[in-house]
Every structure is written in C-alpha cells, then in structure tokens.
Enzyme design. Structure first.
Site, PDB file in Angstrom:
ATOM      1  N   THR A  61       0.827  -1.195   0.000  1.00 24.62           N
ATOM      2  CA  THR A  61       0.000   0.000   0.000  1.00 24.62           C
ATOM      3  C   THR A  61       0.867   1.253   0.000  1.00 24.62           C
ATOM      4  O   THR A  61       2.099   1.173  -0.124  1.00 24.62           O
ATOM      5  CB  THR A  61      -0.976  -0.030   1.209  1.00 24.62           C
ATOM      6  OG1 THR A  61      -1.921   1.043   1.061  1.00 24.62           O
ATOM      7  CG2 THR A  61      -0.248   0.106   2.530  1.00 24.62           C
ATOM      8  N   LYS A  65       3.691   1.330  -3.727  1.00 23.73           N
ATOM      9  CA  LYS A  65       3.160   0.558  -4.851  1.00 23.73           C
ATOM     10  C   LYS A  65       4.019   0.684  -6.105  1.00 23.73           C
ATOM     11  O   LYS A  65       4.027  -0.221  -6.946  1.00 23.73           O
ATOM     12  CB  LYS A  65       1.717   0.981  -5.157  1.00 23.73           C
ATOM     13  CG  LYS A  65       0.721   0.543  -4.088  1.00 23.73           C
ATOM     14  CD  LYS A  65      -0.712   0.847  -4.511  1.00 23.73           C
ATOM     15  CE  LYS A  65      -1.689   0.322  -3.475  1.00 23.73           C
ATOM     16  NZ  LYS A  65      -3.094   0.457  -3.916  1.00 23.73           N
ATOM     17  N   ASN A  86       0.365  -4.090  -5.998  1.00 23.82           N
ATOM     18  CA  ASN A  86      -0.237  -4.139  -4.665  1.00 23.82           C
ATOM     19  C   ASN A  86      -0.245  -5.548  -4.071  1.00 23.82           C
ATOM     20  O   ASN A  86      -0.656  -5.730  -2.926  1.00 23.82           O
ATOM     21  CB  ASN A  86      -1.670  -3.580  -4.692  1.00 23.82           C
ATOM     22  CG  ASN A  86      -2.674  -4.597  -5.208  1.00 23.82           C
ATOM     23  OD1 ASN A  86      -2.438  -5.239  -6.231  1.00 23.82           O
ATOM     24  ND2 ASN A  86      -3.786  -4.742  -4.515  1.00 23.82           N
ATOM     25  N   TYR A 205     -12.274   3.766   2.436  1.00 27.27           N
ATOM     26  CA  TYR A 205     -13.290   2.962   3.122  1.00 27.27           C
ATOM     27  C   TYR A 205     -13.479   3.387   4.577  1.00 27.27           C
ATOM     28  O   TYR A 205     -14.442   2.956   5.232  1.00 27.27           O
ATOM     29  CB  TYR A 205     -12.904   1.479   3.075  1.00 27.27           C
ATOM     30  CG  TYR A 205     -11.661   1.157   3.864  1.00 27.27           C
ATOM     31  CD1 TYR A 205     -11.738   0.713   5.176  1.00 27.27           C
ATOM     32  CD2 TYR A 205     -10.393   1.325   3.309  1.00 27.27           C
ATOM     33  CE1 TYR A 205     -10.594   0.433   5.914  1.00 27.27           C
ATOM     34  CE2 TYR A 205      -9.250   1.056   4.032  1.00 27.27           C
ATOM     35  CZ  TYR A 205      -9.358   0.606   5.333  1.00 27.27           C
ATOM     36  OH  TYR A 205      -8.226   0.347   6.054  1.00 27.27           O
ATOM     37  N   GLY A 226     -14.821   2.357  -0.893  1.00 26.44           N
ATOM     38  CA  GLY A 226     -13.836   1.394  -1.329  1.00 26.44           C
ATOM     39  C   GLY A 226     -13.858   0.053  -0.608  1.00 26.44           C
ATOM     40  O   GLY A 226     -12.998  -0.793  -0.869  1.00 26.44           O
TER      41      GLY A 226
END
Length: 244
Positions: A61, A65, A86, A205, A226
């Site tokens: 993350t 990446k 990822n 998220y 997300g």
C-alpha cells in the site's frame, strides 16, 4: 507458521490485517498469520524478508506501490500497463508482483454503471489511479486525470467547469483526502455541478461515507466507497498466493 503481510508506511489502521485475521478464523485456515510490515523506507523490506521465516505473500500500500517494483524478480503483464504493484507472491526465485486493485475496482464498479456513465474523471495520480485507469480502459470508459499539479493531458481542479462535470458523470477519488482522521477533507471540486446523473466512487473505506461522498448524496448522486473493492482485491491476492 506461514506469514502474510502488508507493506506500507503508517499503516496501524490496516484493513488487510483485520480482514485476513477474520478470514483465517472463519475458514479454519491454520498455521497462518497476517502482520504489518510498517517501514519507513522500501530499502528495509529485503532484510525483513530474510529475518522472518516462511513469508508467502505480501500486500503493498501507500507509498510503496511503485517504489517496490525494482525489488521484484518478475511482474505480471498487467503491472506493465498499470505501473503499480499491490500484491506480491514470494517464491524461491524471488518476488513476483501483481496488481489486484484493478480487479477489485472493476468488479465493484460494474454493477453500478448506467449507460450514460461512459466518461470518468480520476482524481489523483498516485499508484491506485493507474489501476483505476486500466480498469476503465478495459470497460471502454473514457477518462481524464485531475491533479493539483497537472501534467500534459491532465486537468487541474481549477479547470473543472459545469460543462466538464456534466460530460464526465463518473468521478473516482483516488486521493487520500477524507481518510480518517481527516474526515472533513475532500477533493476541491465544484460540487454545485454534481447531479443525480453522477456516480461518485471513493477508494477510501474509512470513514464509510467520506465528505466527498456526502457532497454527492446531498445532490442525489449514486455513491460507493472502497470497502467492497478492498475485499475483492484481497480475495484475488489470496488466490494468487495459493495457486501460483
């Protein structure tokens, strides 16, 4: 003990660690653990892999990446197109890089699309935005990047007119703006031009409803966070770790 890990920076909030812990318990996956490799520099990773036995797979993350790619022995063809990794399979020959973000995004987006969602604005140009662009291209959706410091072909936030927002009815936030704890932040769009014809998708998220999504809801737009994308990409990563 098989070890799986998330590689990132300042990742105590990690979705992945909790997700896989619950998955292992729910599915009775024994002799496995999922931990965080919270490192300040990507150069720390090789030593970690040498000192911790039986590392089978990694998620990657922010902000690594792209930075992790030079450490890889091989990469999946989609990584060439996306430019970001990822998911990593640890093999005796070295690390193999994949991108499951594109799968997670595409599979979570498709059920929400209406015929008029054929042009998209991608907010941000970081690692996740490449996966989003790749998925949109596969779906036949035209897109433009929006950036605070736009390069050729990209738009600046100050260039977003009513005409542009009417034309681009799918807007995807790939920036970290609005992530907990800075939940009042959001990309600087002219939200007054958002309508019920728009679909706003936020890769964030936590919180489940960001300030970006709230702006869309106020104006009748369809929205999505997300969470489902993360679940889908995590399951695809697990599949890669177990089958390759």
């Amino acid at each position: 003990m098989n070890t799986y890990a998330l590689v990132g920076k300042n990742i105590a909030y990690s979705f992945s660690r909790n997700y896989f812990k619950e998955k292992f318990e729910r599915e009775g996956i024994a002799n496995s653990q999922y931990v965080n490799f919270d490192i300040q520099s990507i150069e720390e990773l090789p030593e970690l892999l040498h000192t911790i036995p039986n590392v089978r797979g990694l998620n990657v993350t922010i902000p690594y990446k792209r930075e992790i790619i030079p450490l890889l022995h091989d990469i999946d063809p989609t990584v060439y197109a996306i430019g970001a990794v990822n998911t990593i399979k640890v093999t005796p020959n070295g690390l193999i890089g994949f991108n499951t973000d594109c799968y997670g995004f595409s599979e979570s987006l498709q059920p929400l699309l209406q015929p008029h969602h054929n042009k998209a604005l991608i907010l941000g140009t970081g690692g996740a935005s490449g996966a989003v662009a790749y998925a949109l291209k596969q779906l036949g959706i035209v897109y433009r990047f929006v950036s605070r410091t736009p390069n050729d072909g990209q738009l600046g936030y100050n260039e977003l007119t009513q005409e542009i927002l009417q034309s681009y009815s799918l807007i995807i936030n790939c920036t970290p703006l609005g992530t907990y704890p800075n939940i009042d932040e959001c990309p600087p769009l002219p939200y007054q031009y958002i309508t019920s014809a728009h679909l706003l998708y936020d890769l964030i998220y936590n919180p489940p409803q960001t300030a970006f999504l709230t702006q869309g809801i106020k104006r009748g737009a369809a929205t999505c966070n997300g969470q489902y994308m993360l679940e889908l990409q995590a399951e695809k990563a697990w599949e890669i770790w177990q089958t390759l």
